[in-house]
Design an enzyme around this catalytic site. Structure first.
Site, PDB file in Angstrom:
ATOM      1  N   LYS A 112      36.512  47.599  28.872  1.00 53.07           N
ATOM      2  CA  LYS A 112      36.447  48.736  29.787  1.00 53.07           C
ATOM      3  C   LYS A 112      35.645  49.902  29.220  1.00 53.07           C
ATOM      4  O   LYS A 112      35.150  50.738  29.967  1.00 53.07           O
ATOM      5  CB  LYS A 112      37.862  49.192  30.205  1.00 53.07           C
ATOM      6  CG  LYS A 112      38.573  48.167  31.073  1.00 53.07           C
ATOM      7  CD  LYS A 112      39.701  48.768  31.903  1.00 53.07           C
ATOM      8  CE  LYS A 112      40.251  47.704  32.864  1.00 53.07           C
ATOM      9  NZ  LYS A 112      41.323  48.145  33.734  1.00 53.07           N
ATOM     10  N   LYS A 195      36.340  37.755  35.084  1.00 52.06           N
ATOM     11  CA  LYS A 195      37.528  37.621  35.927  1.00 52.06           C
ATOM     12  C   LYS A 195      37.306  38.341  37.253  1.00 52.06           C
ATOM     13  O   LYS A 195      36.493  39.278  37.326  1.00 52.06           O
ATOM     14  CB  LYS A 195      38.771  38.143  35.214  1.00 52.06           C
ATOM     15  CG  LYS A 195      38.859  39.635  35.032  1.00 52.06           C
ATOM     16  CD  LYS A 195      40.273  40.038  34.616  1.00 52.06           C
ATOM     17  CE  LYS A 195      40.486  41.513  34.920  1.00 52.06           C
ATOM     18  NZ  LYS A 195      41.785  41.839  35.433  1.00 52.06           N
ATOM     19  N   LYS A 198      38.957  44.384  40.447  1.00 50.01           N
ATOM     20  CA  LYS A 198      38.801  45.485  41.407  1.00 50.01           C
ATOM     21  C   LYS A 198      37.597  46.327  41.075  1.00 50.01           C
ATOM     22  O   LYS A 198      37.003  46.953  41.934  1.00 50.01           O
ATOM     23  CB  LYS A 198      39.997  46.442  41.284  1.00 50.01           C
ATOM     24  CG  LYS A 198      41.275  45.961  41.795  1.00 50.01           C
ATOM     25  CD  LYS A 198      42.260  47.123  41.702  1.00 50.01           C
ATOM     26  CE  LYS A 198      43.452  46.715  40.888  1.00 50.01           C
ATOM     27  NZ  LYS A 198      44.263  47.768  40.366  1.00 50.01           N
TER      28      LYS A 198
HETATM   29  P1  ATP Z   1      41.206  44.717  37.795  1.00 48.81           P
HETATM   30  O1  ATP Z   1      40.627  43.961  36.677  1.00 48.81           O
HETATM   31  O2  ATP Z   1      41.263  43.938  39.055  1.00 48.81           O
HETATM   32  O3  ATP Z   1      40.604  46.086  37.931  1.00 48.81           O
HETATM   33  P2  ATP Z   1      43.423  45.957  36.629  1.00 48.81           P
HETATM   34  O4  ATP Z   1      43.192  45.729  35.180  1.00 48.81           O
HETATM   35  O5  ATP Z   1      43.192  47.289  37.232  1.00 48.81           O
HETATM   36  O6  ATP Z   1      42.706  44.837  37.443  1.00 48.81           O
HETATM   37  P3  ATP Z   1      46.047  45.822  37.848  1.00 48.81           P
HETATM   38  O7  ATP Z   1      45.722  46.061  39.236  1.00 48.81           O
HETATM   39  O8  ATP Z   1      46.928  46.780  37.179  1.00 48.81           O
HETATM   40  O9  ATP Z   1      44.815  45.490  36.913  1.00 48.81           O
HETATM   41  O10 ATP Z   1      46.631  44.355  37.684  1.00 48.81           O
HETATM   42  C1  ATP Z   1      47.780  43.911  38.301  1.00 48.81           C
HETATM   43  C2  ATP Z   1      48.082  42.514  37.820  1.00 48.81           C
HETATM   44  O11 ATP Z   1      47.062  41.603  38.250  1.00 48.81           O
HETATM   45  C3  ATP Z   1      48.150  42.359  36.297  1.00 48.81           C
HETATM   46  O12 ATP Z   1      49.314  41.627  35.984  1.00 48.81           O
HETATM   47  C4  ATP Z   1      46.922  41.564  35.932  1.00 48.81           C
HETATM   48  O13 ATP Z   1      47.137  40.732  34.817  1.00 48.81           O
HETATM   49  C5  ATP Z   1      46.725  40.719  37.191  1.00 48.81           C
HETATM   50  N1  ATP Z   1      45.320  40.311  37.362  1.00 48.81           N
HETATM   51  C6  ATP Z   1      44.242  41.121  37.416  1.00 48.81           C
HETATM   52  N2  ATP Z   1      43.117  40.403  37.598  1.00 48.81           N
HETATM   53  C7  ATP Z   1      43.503  39.093  37.662  1.00 48.81           C
HETATM   54  C8  ATP Z   1      42.789  37.859  37.843  1.00 48.81           C
HETATM   55  N3  ATP Z   1      41.485  37.836  38.010  1.00 48.81           N
HETATM   56  N4  ATP Z   1      43.498  36.708  37.857  1.00 48.81           N
HETATM   57  C9  ATP Z   1      44.842  36.728  37.702  1.00 48.81           C
HETATM   58  N5  ATP Z   1      45.570  37.852  37.530  1.00 48.81           N
HETATM   59  C10 ATP Z   1      44.916  39.026  37.503  1.00 48.81           C
HETATM   60  N1  LTN Z   2      48.125  47.197  32.118  1.00 49.35           N
HETATM   61  C1  LTN Z   2      48.396  46.494  33.345  1.00 49.35           C
HETATM   62  C2  LTN Z   2      49.219  47.296  34.294  1.00 49.35           C
HETATM   63  C3  LTN Z   2      50.509  47.683  33.684  1.00 49.35           C
HETATM   64  C4  LTN Z   2      51.638  46.832  33.457  1.00 49.35           C
HETATM   65  C5  LTN Z   2      52.636  47.651  32.866  1.00 49.35           C
HETATM   66  C6  LTN Z   2      51.900  45.494  33.690  1.00 49.35           C
HETATM   67  C7  LTN Z   2      50.866  48.906  33.234  1.00 49.35           C
HETATM   68  N2  LTN Z   2      52.129  48.908  32.757  1.00 49.35           N
HETATM   69  C8  LTN Z   2      53.880  47.138  32.474  1.00 49.35           C
HETATM   70  C9  LTN Z   2      53.137  44.982  33.302  1.00 49.35           C
HETATM   71  C10 LTN Z   2      54.100  45.799  32.707  1.00 49.35           C
HETATM   72  C11 LTN Z   2      47.053  46.147  33.966  1.00 49.35           C
HETATM   73  O1  LTN Z   2      46.068  46.755  33.757  1.00 49.35           O
HETATM   74  N3  LTN Z   2      47.014  45.152  34.759  1.00 49.35           N
END
Ligand code: ATP
Ligand code: LTN
Length: 326
Positions: A112, A195, A198
């Site tokens: 990131k 992956k 979003k």
């Molecule tokens: P993104 O990468 O989509 O921006 P993020 O890091 O902002 O995701 P969150 O929205 O907080 O993540 O993620 C919610 C849940 O979705 C987390 O448990 C994460 O592990 C799961 N997740 C995110 N992307 C994937 C994916 N491509 N496949 C499976 N699980 C995922």
């Molecule tokens: N870091 C996770 C979101 C997240 C989370 C948590 C997931 C913040 N606190 C506690 C499980 C338990 C992400 O980016 N998907």
């Protein structure tokens, strides 16, 4: 006494099929068996620049998504992270036990921070895993259902909890990750090396939960494929493996049934059937999404925060006492 699960997602954009198949779907499946707490982690969202005018609405929209995904507020506690100030407070304590080296090894920070450069990344993005550890440890969580990308953060959470317990006395439960065998690692439709995310600039790589049937069809038709013609679960052909995994998860078929279903068929037909299956899978969710107005959401979130706080405040008081702060 039921065991406890805790998980959360960031209100940073539209949720996609990866979030759903990797996380939310399992939260729903586990909510009967476990004492369940689901958080909207708005403090985590601030680690990257957000528009203050829309963050609050996105936070409410994510609560709406949780409910439309069938998380039942009668069974599970749903709340907004910043409504429980103990999260930020315990984060400080944990940050003072975490090592620079540990945080520097986090691959999500490396990924990131790459975009704008490490020098310009917020310190919050760097310390993000300690906030996640606080989220989990405040509730004496047994199990954390997440996607594969969060495994490393979970391991750090366990290390921090073990270290604290060793140095200050038994305080935290050591949580286990719950990462599904299939679905924890859904790839981008445009580049299976990445992956589904979003924050991907290319929206064609993700199927968003609120995409209409036509958009879903187009995205699947344009999805990249591998060389060769066979439709099977071959790890060396990641694009088809990913599409077939999605097909399997949305239809509930076995691997063998999926492969048999497409034996002798071409990519065109496969993509057509996949698009249809995804549209059908998301339909009930999409029909429910408008069922909750903001007033009802706010009521559910207020009740959730009160319940969460009653647990979190006891854990924080214990950690403050053990460290000699109080
Ligand atoms: P993104 O990468 O989509 O921006 P993020 O890091 O902002 O995701 P969150 O929205 O907080 O993540 O993620 C919610 C849940 O979705 C987390 O448990 C994460 O592990 C799961 N997740 C995110 N992307 C994937 C994916 N491509 N496949 C499976 N699980 C995922
Ligand atoms: N870091 C996770 C979101 C997240 C989370 C948590 C997931 C913040 N606190 C506690 C499980 C338990 C992400 O980016 N998907």
């Amino acid at each position: 006494m039921k065991k406890r699960i805790f998980s959360g997602a960031q209100p940073t954009g539209r949720l996609h099929l990866g979030n759903y198949l990797g996380a939310l779907k399992n939260w729903v499946a586990l909510q009967d068996e476990y004492d369940s707490i689901f958080c909207i982690v708005n403090l985590h969202a601030l680690t990257l620049p957000q528009n203050p005018k829309t963050l609050r609405q996105k936070t409410l929209d994510l609560a709406r998504i949780y409910l439309a995904a069938s998380i039942d507020p009668e069974k599970a506690t749903i709340f907004i992270q910043a409504d429980v100030p103990e999260h930020a407070e315990l984060t400080w304590i944990l940050l003072c036990t975490a090592r620079m080296g540990e945080l520097e090894r986090m691959t999500q920070f490396k990924d990131k921070s790459q975009k704008g450069g490490r020098e310009r990344s917020s310190v919050g993005l760097f310390t993000y895993p300690a906030l996640m550890a606080a989220d989990i440890l405040l509730y004496h969580t047994d199990l954390v259902p997440v996607g594969q990308d969060q495994k490393q953060h979970l391991e750090l959470t366990r290390d921090l909890a073990e270290r604290f317990n060793r140095d200050f006395g038994e305080t935290f439960v050591i949580p286990e990750p719950y990462i599904p065998k299939s679905g924890a690692n859904i790839r981008s439709l445009q580049d299976p090396a990445k992956k589904m995310s979003k924050s991907d600039e290319n929206e064609a790589g993700a199927i968003f939960l609120d995409d209409d049937a036509d958009t879903i069809s187009k995205k699947i038709k344009r999805a990249v494929t591998d060389s060769g013609t066979e439709i099977n679960f071959d790890e060396t052909r990641p694009a088809i493996h990913n599409l077939l995994t999605i097909y399997q998860l949305v239809t509930g078929k076995t691997e063998q049934e999926c492969v048999e279903n497409f034996a002798g068929k071409g990519y065109g037909q496969f993509k057509g059937e996949l698009a249809e299956a995804v549209v059908e899978y998301l339909r009930p969710f999409q029909e429910r999404i408008s069922a909750y107005d903001d007033a009802e959401l706010n009521r559910i979130l207020r009740t959730g925060a009160e319940k969460a706080r009653s647990i979190a405040s006891v854990t924080l008081a214990d950690a403050y006492q053990k460290t000699g702060i109080r």
